[in-house]
Design a protein around this motif. Structure first.
Motif: not given
Length: 293
Positions: A6-14, A191-200, A221-230
């Motif tokens: 990917p062109v954008i990484t999690r460090r590039d999130f604006i 006790f939840i805020k900012e703890k989620t590091k990944l959604v898959m 059968a979509y046969n996939g994984l959809i993921a991100g940190t947002d």
């Protein structure tokens, strides 16, 4: 699979700092005033392999393992799975894996593949726990990895990312009012805020209507994984996928009922991420047939 980074990484999130006032006018509900961020961009990855399930819906664990590892590499922009995990979590963390565990649950194979991949990255297995349930479980964790299954829901419109933490609230029924538009509130509990590091998201065999109860008429059968940190961006992509599948089934627009107000509210009211597709960059890897995105 397509070897593409990917062109954008999690460090590039604006994360823009220019706020606009959002209050009771949003979605017609009486919510407190908050600030919505501007000039944002989020990346969501979609990794698919047509052979990850056979005709009987049995999962090929070796293919799934590769999909999990490619997913985290793509999301983080790291060179390998170990570096990818260690850019998200710390070996000293107690890491809670949060699957859907009732009605169209997350595949056990997905849960196991993520846990094994974390262990291979050097995380002690006794520090990786099943964390779906009441408030006690996330309170034990330093980091959370959401592993919801992709499905429509008769109470929330979509019952995937945002709804996955409803049991953490300790009062799940109270979040089914107003079409569950306040689900984002749960993600901001102390006790939840900012703890989620990944959604898959387990999108191997999604459900596009009549959920959460299984209904083969609306599963495929979509046969996939959809993921991100947002989490909101991931939910928005999942919503688009379900919407497009519904249109393909009917051959015309088939709006989700009830309308999934929780997605836009998670953005505009609770500031959890972006729900606007023009602010989301989708990076697809692998099988492209019937991508629907």
């Amino acid at each position: 699979m397509k070897n593409k980074k990917p062109v954008i990484t999690r460090r590039d999130f604006i994360r823009g700092t220019i706020g606009v006032t959002i209050g009771s006018s949003v979605l017609g509900l009486d919510w407190p005033m908050t600030e919505a961020r501007a000039a944002r961009s989020s990346i969501v990855t979609v990794v698919r392999d047509k052979n990850v399930m056979d005709a009987s819906k049995n999962v090929d664990n070796s293919i799934l393992t590769k999909m999990v590892e490619q997913t985290i590499i793509n999301v983080t922009g790291q060179k390998n799975a170990k570096q990818a995990w260690l850019s998200l979590v710390n070996p000293n963390d107690i890491i809670g894996l949060v699957p859907t565990d009732h009605l169209n649950p997350t595949h056990d194979e997905v849960f196991d593949a993520v846990k094994n991949s974390l262990a291979d990255a050097g995380i002690a297995r006794d520090r990786i726990i099943f964390a779906q349930g009441g408030p006690r479980l996330p309170k034990k964790c330093n980091a959370l990895i959401a592993l919801p299954a992709l499905k429509a829901h008769w109470l929330t419109g979509i019952g995937t990312v945002l709804k996955n933490y409803i049991m953490f609230s300790g009062s799940p029924s109270s979040y089914h009012k107003a079409n569950s538009a306040k689900l984002g509130e749960i993600w901001n509990l102390p006790f939840i805020k900012e703890k989620t590091k990944l959604v898959m998201v387990d999108s191997l065999y999604p459900l596009c209507d009549k959920g959460p109860q299984p209904d083969p008429r609306y599963q495929w059968a979509y046969n996939g994984l959809i993921a991100g940190t947002d989490p909101v961006a991931v939910e928005a992509v999942c919503l688009k996928l379900i919407t497009q599948k519904r249109k393909a089934i009917r051959g015309e627009s088939w709006p989700i009922s009830p309308p999934p107000l929780c997605v836009k509210a998670a953005d505009k009211v609770y500031g959890l991420g972006t729900s606007r597709m023009e602010e989301i960059k989708i990076e697809h890897f692998g099988w492209s047939q019937d991508l629907l995105l």
